[in-house]
Design a protein around this motif. Structure first.
Motif, PDB file in Angstrom:
ATOM      1  N   GLU A  87      41.883  44.183  38.136  1.00  0.00           N
ATOM      2  CA  GLU A  87      41.972  43.733  36.742  1.00  0.00           C
ATOM      3  C   GLU A  87      41.722  42.234  36.591  1.00  0.00           C
ATOM      4  O   GLU A  87      41.248  41.777  35.548  1.00  0.00           O
ATOM      5  N   ARG A  90      38.474  41.381  35.299  1.00  0.00           N
ATOM      6  CA  ARG A  90      38.033  42.082  34.095  1.00  0.00           C
ATOM      7  C   ARG A  90      37.163  41.218  33.194  1.00  0.00           C
ATOM      8  O   ARG A  90      36.104  41.641  32.739  1.00  0.00           O
ATOM      9  N   ASP A  91      37.593  39.969  32.935  1.00  0.00           N
ATOM     10  CA  ASP A  91      36.820  39.137  32.008  1.00  0.00           C
ATOM     11  C   ASP A  91      35.414  38.874  32.532  1.00  0.00           C
ATOM     12  O   ASP A  91      34.524  38.539  31.768  1.00  0.00           O
ATOM     13  N   GLN A  92      35.211  39.037  33.841  1.00  0.00           N
ATOM     14  CA  GLN A  92      33.889  38.784  34.406  1.00  0.00           C
ATOM     15  C   GLN A  92      32.874  39.834  33.959  1.00  0.00           C
ATOM     16  O   GLN A  92      31.676  39.583  34.001  1.00  0.00           O
ATOM     17  N   ASP A  94      33.796  42.184  31.204  1.00  0.00           N
ATOM     18  CA  ASP A  94      34.137  42.663  29.875  1.00  0.00           C
ATOM     19  C   ASP A  94      33.369  41.908  28.792  1.00  0.00           C
ATOM     20  O   ASP A  94      32.905  42.489  27.834  1.00  0.00           O
ATOM     21  N   ARG A  95      33.273  40.603  28.966  1.00  0.00           N
ATOM     22  CA  ARG A  95      32.678  39.791  27.901  1.00  0.00           C
ATOM     23  C   ARG A  95      31.442  39.059  28.400  1.00  0.00           C
ATOM     24  O   ARG A  95      31.195  37.940  28.023  1.00  0.00           O
ATOM     25  N   PHE A  97      31.061  37.580  30.913  1.00  0.00           N
ATOM     26  CA  PHE A  97      31.538  36.276  31.324  1.00  0.00           C
ATOM     27  C   PHE A  97      30.805  35.790  32.556  1.00  0.00           C
ATOM     28  O   PHE A  97      30.783  34.605  32.848  1.00  0.00           O
ATOM     29  N   ASP A 101      29.707  32.129  33.229  1.00  0.00           N
ATOM     30  CA  ASP A 101      30.140  31.481  34.463  1.00  0.00           C
ATOM     31  C   ASP A 101      28.973  30.793  35.157  1.00  0.00           C
ATOM     32  O   ASP A 101      29.076  29.655  35.597  1.00  0.00           O
TER      33      ASP A 101
ATOM     34  N   LYS B  80      33.402  46.643  38.111  1.00  0.00           N
ATOM     35  CA  LYS B  80      33.733  47.454  36.941  1.00  0.00           C
ATOM     36  C   LYS B  80      33.697  48.945  37.280  1.00  0.00           C
ATOM     37  O   LYS B  80      34.551  49.713  36.824  1.00  0.00           O
TER      38      LYS B  80
END
Lengths: 111, 111
Positions: A87, A90-92, A94-95, A97, A101, B80
């Motif tokens: 988890e 996740r932001d990597q 999900d958005r 990101f 980055d 993911k």
DNA sequence: TGGCTATATAGCTATATGGCTATCGAATCA
DNA sequence: TGATTCGATAGCCATATAGCTATATAGCCA
């Protein structure tokens, strides 16, 4: 390999085999005996028992007893630990990101 | 092992090693070179390179090039996919559903 | 008791994995 | 050019793993 191994080592290793993942998926529907669990596979009974031992060692399942049967059921905690570790990334995904980055990394290099 | 292997096999296998998980955690902060990645470990450079190859084979990282450096960065998609597989078990731990499940299984057996 | 059913254990083989050292290849710098 | 740096590759060793067959153990039933 490290001298002492992290619990997640065993958990992820257990999840890396398709037979074991299928067994877990089956157990998500409710407990099942060894005979029931080996049914979908063209594998010997000892092979299935070995897989079950790996899953048990990883804390992903536990076994009860019902006469000469040894029904297994899921233990969700170990699965949750694995989920929690993943988890953090996740932001990597999900958005998108990861794109951001890369941009940040490239930008930082210029300064 | 099965004749053809599922992508998740490689992903979870890659995640089963603590060194590789630490590398991924580092890469979550941004891309890094091999020299930077090997820094926290008492492991040889070839050993780190081998770990990176495993991660790359699992689709968890990818490498660019910057002169003689080969900076690696995270690839979130593979992560993911692993997360998605585990997510199917979420209700089993999230809402103490495992206890309910046991109750249902026991009840069903009586009918 | 004897036999059947369910599962575990032992022991074997082949392959994969993680570690190492030694070495090679490529790009940089003096 | 030659030396240095970054990283990849080769080759070795020890251990783990996935599969098998054969056999042992344990509970049930006639």
């Amino acid at each position: 390999m490290a001298i002492e191994s992290h619990p997640l080592d065993a958990t992820f290793a257990a999840l890396s085999d398709p037979t074991r993942r299928a067994i877990l998926a089956r157990l998500a529907l409710g407990e099942a005996t060894v005979s029931e669990l080996m049914q979908p596979f063209a594998l010997s009974q000892p092979t299935i028992s070995k897989h079950l031992k790996v899953l048990e060692h990883a804390g992903l399942i536990e076994g009860g007893r019902d006469a000469q049967r040894r029904p297994r059921r899921l233990r969700a905690e170990a699965m949750k630990d694995a989920a929690d570790w993943i988890e953090r990334f996740r932001d990597q995904w999900d958005r998108r990101f990861d794109n951001l980055d890369r941009h940040l990394a490239a930008t930082k290099k210029e300064t």
